[in-house]
Write a protein that holds these residues in place. Sequence first.
Motif, PDB file in Angstrom:
ATOM      1  N   TRP A 236       0.834  -1.197   0.000  1.00 38.08           N
ATOM      2  CA  TRP A 236       0.000   0.000   0.000  1.00 38.08           C
ATOM      3  C   TRP A 236       0.868   1.246   0.000  1.00 38.08           C
ATOM      4  CZ3 TRP A 236      -0.733  -3.518   4.269  1.00 38.08           C
ATOM      5  CH2 TRP A 236       0.157  -3.295   5.334  1.00 38.08           C
ATOM      6  N   LYS A 237       0.241   2.364  -0.285  1.00 36.94           N
ATOM      7  CA  LYS A 237       0.860   3.670  -0.133  1.00 36.94           C
ATOM      8  C   LYS A 237       0.276   4.315   1.105  1.00 36.94           C
ATOM      9  CE  LYS A 237       1.097   8.238  -2.361  1.00 36.94           C
ATOM     10  NZ  LYS A 237       0.655   9.053  -3.519  1.00 36.94           N
ATOM     11  N   HIS A 238       1.117   4.950   1.916  1.00 35.78           N
ATOM     12  CA  HIS A 238       0.631   5.610   3.121  1.00 35.78           C
ATOM     13  C   HIS A 238       0.670   7.117   2.954  1.00 35.78           C
ATOM     14  CE1 HIS A 238       1.175   7.510   7.162  1.00 35.78           C
ATOM     15  NE2 HIS A 238       0.072   6.821   7.347  1.00 35.78           N
ATOM     16  N   VAL A 239      -0.420   7.774   3.347  1.00 40.29           N
ATOM     17  CA  VAL A 239      -0.511   9.232   3.351  1.00 40.29           C
ATOM     18  C   VAL A 239      -0.929   9.663   4.755  1.00 40.29           C
ATOM     19  CG1 VAL A 239      -1.713  11.247   2.420  1.00 40.29           C
ATOM     20  CG2 VAL A 239      -1.105   9.345   0.901  1.00 40.29           C
ATOM     21  N   ALA A 240      -0.224  10.636   5.313  1.00 40.85           N
ATOM     22  CA  ALA A 240      -0.495  11.081   6.687  1.00 40.85           C
ATOM     23  C   ALA A 240      -1.604  12.134   6.715  1.00 40.85           C
ATOM     24  CB  ALA A 240       0.777  11.647   7.312  1.00 40.85           C
ATOM     25  N   TRP A 241      -2.435  12.060   7.756  1.00 35.59           N
ATOM     26  CA  TRP A 241      -3.434  13.089   8.041  1.00 35.59           C
ATOM     27  C   TRP A 241      -3.633  13.140   9.548  1.00 35.59           C
ATOM     28  CZ3 TRP A 241      -9.344  12.048   7.443  1.00 35.59           C
ATOM     29  CH2 TRP A 241      -9.697  10.869   8.111  1.00 35.59           C
ATOM     30  N   ASP A 242      -4.323  14.158  10.039  1.00 41.70           N
ATOM     31  CA  ASP A 242      -4.614  14.222  11.467  1.00 41.70           C
ATOM     32  C   ASP A 242      -6.060  13.861  11.776  1.00 41.70           C
ATOM     33  OD1 ASP A 242      -6.037  16.427  10.626  1.00 41.70           O
ATOM     34  OD2 ASP A 242      -4.929  17.884  11.828  1.00 41.70           O
ATOM     35  N   GLY A 243      -6.848  13.584  10.732  1.00 42.41           N
ATOM     36  CA  GLY A 243      -8.237  13.191  10.944  1.00 42.41           C
ATOM     37  C   GLY A 243      -9.152  14.329  11.342  1.00 42.41           C
ATOM     38  N   ARG A 244      -8.637  15.566  11.268  1.00 38.61           N
ATOM     39  CA  ARG A 244      -9.440  16.708  11.736  1.00 38.61           C
ATOM     40  C   ARG A 244      -9.397  17.903  10.806  1.00 38.61           C
ATOM     41  NH1 ARG A 244      -8.042  14.680  17.148  1.00 38.61           N
ATOM     42  NH2 ARG A 244     -10.023  14.358  18.250  1.00 38.61           N
ATOM     43  N   THR A 245      -8.251  18.112  10.148  1.00 43.75           N
ATOM     44  CA  THR A 245      -8.101  19.321   9.351  1.00 43.75           C
ATOM     45  C   THR A 245      -7.815  18.973   7.889  1.00 43.75           C
ATOM     46  OG1 THR A 245      -5.755  19.428   9.971  1.00 43.75           O
ATOM     47  CG2 THR A 245      -7.307  20.734  11.274  1.00 43.75           C
ATOM     48  N   LEU A 246      -8.324  19.820   7.002  1.00 45.65           N
ATOM     49  CA  LEU A 246      -8.127  19.624   5.575  1.00 45.65           C
ATOM     50  C   LEU A 246      -6.692  19.978   5.210  1.00 45.65           C
ATOM     51  CD1 LEU A 246      -9.830  18.814   3.086  1.00 45.65           C
ATOM     52  CD2 LEU A 246     -10.235  21.249   2.699  1.00 45.65           C
ATOM     53  N   GLY A 247      -6.090  19.153   4.355  1.00 44.56           N
ATOM     54  CA  GLY A 247      -4.704  19.402   3.949  1.00 44.56           C
ATOM     55  C   GLY A 247      -4.418  18.796   2.591  1.00 44.56           C
ATOM     56  N   ASN A 248      -3.133  18.746   2.255  1.00 43.18           N
ATOM     57  CA  ASN A 248      -2.730  18.209   0.958  1.00 43.18           C
ATOM     58  C   ASN A 248      -3.077  16.733   0.786  1.00 43.18           C
ATOM     59  OD1 ASN A 248      -1.670  20.690   0.182  1.00 43.18           O
ATOM     60  ND2 ASN A 248       0.372  20.212   0.976  1.00 43.18           N
ATOM     61  N   TRP A 249      -3.358  16.057   1.892  1.00 43.89           N
ATOM     62  CA  TRP A 249      -3.720  14.640   1.811  1.00 43.89           C
ATOM     63  C   TRP A 249      -4.968  14.409   0.954  1.00 43.89           C
ATOM     64  CZ3 TRP A 249      -8.631  13.843   3.449  1.00 43.89           C
ATOM     65  CH2 TRP A 249      -9.179  14.742   4.366  1.00 43.89           C
ATOM     66  N   LYS A 250      -5.765  15.463   0.773  1.00 41.28           N
ATOM     67  CA  LYS A 250      -7.006  15.300   0.010  1.00 41.28           C
ATOM     68  C   LYS A 250      -6.741  14.834  -1.422  1.00 41.28           C
ATOM     69  CE  LYS A 250      -7.492  20.127  -1.571  1.00 41.28           C
ATOM     70  NZ  LYS A 250      -6.211  20.640  -1.007  1.00 41.28           N
ATOM     71  N   ALA A 251      -5.529  15.083  -1.928  1.00 41.48           N
ATOM     72  CA  ALA A 251      -5.202  14.710  -3.304  1.00 41.48           C
ATOM     73  C   ALA A 251      -5.267  13.203  -3.527  1.00 41.48           C
ATOM     74  CB  ALA A 251      -3.808  15.225  -3.671  1.00 41.48           C
ATOM     75  N   CYS A 252      -5.059  12.412  -2.467  1.00 40.36           N
ATOM     76  CA  CYS A 252      -5.093  10.954  -2.653  1.00 40.36           C
ATOM     77  C   CYS A 252      -6.501  10.454  -2.950  1.00 40.36           C
ATOM     78  CB  CYS A 252      -4.503  10.240  -1.438  1.00 40.36           C
ATOM     79  SG  CYS A 252      -5.562  10.206   0.034  1.00 40.36           S
ATOM     80  N   LEU A 253      -7.512  11.267  -2.646  1.00 47.75           N
ATOM     81  CA  LEU A 253      -8.895  10.879  -2.937  1.00 47.75           C
ATOM     82  C   LEU A 253      -9.296  11.188  -4.377  1.00 47.75           C
ATOM     83  CD1 LEU A 253     -10.607  12.229   0.307  1.00 47.75           C
ATOM     84  CD2 LEU A 253     -10.289   9.825  -0.278  1.00 47.75           C
ATOM     85  N   ASP A 254      -8.564  12.109  -5.007  1.00 44.94           N
ATOM     86  CA  ASP A 254      -8.935  12.577  -6.334  1.00 44.94           C
ATOM     87  C   ASP A 254      -8.753  11.457  -7.361  1.00 44.94           C
ATOM     88  OD1 ASP A 254      -9.824  14.307  -8.218  1.00 44.94           O
ATOM     89  OD2 ASP A 254      -8.118  15.684  -8.112  1.00 44.94           O
ATOM     90  N   GLY A 255      -9.838  11.041  -7.989  1.00 48.39           N
ATOM     91  CA  GLY A 255      -9.788   9.995  -8.998  1.00 48.39           C
ATOM     92  C   GLY A 255      -9.851   8.586  -8.463  1.00 48.39           C
ATOM     93  N   ALA A 256      -9.933   8.416  -7.143  1.00 47.38           N
ATOM     94  CA  ALA A 256     -10.056   7.064  -6.574  1.00 47.38           C
ATOM     95  C   ALA A 256     -11.425   6.486  -6.911  1.00 47.38           C
ATOM     96  CB  ALA A 256      -9.855   7.096  -5.068  1.00 47.38           C
ATOM     97  N   THR A 257     -11.494   5.172  -7.013  1.00 47.35           N
ATOM     98  CA  THR A 257     -12.769   4.537  -7.352  1.00 47.35           C
ATOM     99  C   THR A 257     -13.663   4.338  -6.133  1.00 47.35           C
ATOM    100  OG1 THR A 257     -13.755   2.708  -8.578  1.00 47.35           O
ATOM    101  CG2 THR A 257     -11.987   2.148  -7.067  1.00 47.35           C
ATOM    102  N   GLY A 258     -13.081   4.432  -4.937  1.00 47.31           N
ATOM    103  CA  GLY A 258     -13.891   4.280  -3.732  1.00 47.31           C
ATOM    104  C   GLY A 258     -13.102   4.655  -2.499  1.00 47.31           C
ATOM    105  N   MET A 259     -13.827   4.956  -1.418  1.00 49.57           N
ATOM    106  CA  MET A 259     -13.184   5.278  -0.142  1.00 49.57           C
ATOM    107  C   MET A 259     -13.898   4.551   0.987  1.00 49.57           C
ATOM    108  SD  MET A 259     -14.527   9.237   0.068  1.00 49.57           S
ATOM    109  CE  MET A 259     -14.208   9.574   1.798  1.00 49.57           C
ATOM    110  N   VAL A 260     -13.100   4.160   1.979  1.00 53.29           N
ATOM    111  CA  VAL A 260     -13.598   3.475   3.160  1.00 53.29           C
ATOM    112  C   VAL A 260     -13.147   4.275   4.369  1.00 53.29           C
ATOM    113  CG1 VAL A 260     -13.495   1.370   4.559  1.00 53.29           C
ATOM    114  CG2 VAL A 260     -13.501   1.208   2.060  1.00 53.29           C
ATOM    115  N   ASN A 261     -14.043   4.536   5.300  1.00 50.54           N
ATOM    116  CA  ASN A 261     -13.670   5.267   6.515  1.00 50.54           C
ATOM    117  C   ASN A 261     -13.791   4.361   7.729  1.00 50.54           C
ATOM    118  OD1 ASN A 261     -13.006   7.206   8.403  1.00 50.54           O
ATOM    119  ND2 ASN A 261     -15.050   8.114   8.438  1.00 50.54           N
ATOM    120  N   LEU A 262     -12.637   4.049   8.317  1.00 50.75           N
ATOM    121  CA  LEU A 262     -12.585   3.233   9.528  1.00 50.75           C
ATOM    122  C   LEU A 262     -12.128   4.048  10.736  1.00 50.75           C
ATOM    123  CD1 LEU A 262     -10.638   0.125   8.106  1.00 50.75           C
ATOM    124  CD2 LEU A 262     -13.112   0.435   8.217  1.00 50.75           C
ATOM    125  N   ALA A 263     -11.911   5.347  10.559  1.00 51.76           N
ATOM    126  CA  ALA A 263     -11.257   6.156  11.580  1.00 51.76           C
ATOM    127  C   ALA A 263     -12.091   6.259  12.857  1.00 51.76           C
ATOM    128  CB  ALA A 263     -10.964   7.550  11.037  1.00 51.76           C
TER     129      ALA A 263
END
Length: 321
Positions: free
Chosen positions: A48-75
Amino acid sequence: MTTTPNPRRIVIAGGSGFLGISLAHFLHENNFHVTLLSRSAPKCDGPWKHVAWDGRTLGNWKACLDGATGMVNLAGRTVDCIKTPDHQDEILRSRVESTRVLGLAVRAIDQPPPVWVQMGTAHIYGDPPEASCTEDSSLGVGLAPWVGKAWEEEFERARLDSQRGVVLRTSFVIGCNRGAGGGALDRLSLLTRLGLGGRIGSGKQGFSWIHELDLNRLFEQSLTQDSMRGIYIASAPNPVSQVEFMRALREALGVRFGLPAFAWMVRLGAPLLLRTDPDLALYGRYVRSARLQDEGFTFQFPEVGPALENIAQAARHTLRQ
């Protein structure tokens, strides 16, 4: 520049724990590309590829969602803890705020994932004595149902109208340690090997469970099948009592006996020795999914005995490697 969609890329938010690592391996084995979004990198290496976030604030991590076929939230912070006011606050905030910021993220990118699969909790039904709950059953009262309701309500606010949304109200997940821990089953297995895996309290409290393989199959189906929408209970079709579950666990581990524990012992020992909430052991629920049955989902592990034996065999194989 427009991002080209990758039809086999899934982002798992809160993916560095037991459930996320298990799902990441499963999706990789089924030819998906996986990105894990978490506060800290997983303790183990993997595909896998790992991207860091804090789970609270919007940041550059949002780019990993762009064009993805799906997202799962387990946080979400683990509930396997002493329920101090600070812990209760963090249990709620970690779920609601991570869901909220994912909603902000999908509104800030060009091509948001068309499907969002959200973890929920079967604790939302509370602790009915012996009644069996399905998706249409009344919700409970108390901390866990309150958190569960707030979590799902935030998901509905955060999800785009164009996104297909699925909520999996998940019960106790049994699985094998793959470098990120085996979840709460690790602790139960240790207690059982120490001879403490017997009846707790009355032993009649419901013990709803699901094998990690069936949960992973449910996640994949939720991501790929357009017919799946809304709320599902993610639990094996045959819940058992606590005393039945522990009997099956002893048999799977080859332990001949398990000492019982009265309720007062658990209320004293759980916070002092295990640093956890005694109510997790003293209360429970019987849940099963009417929707999955109606839609023809077939569980590979519908019975608790074979499910635990499979996990025990996998654990023994891992130790030999």
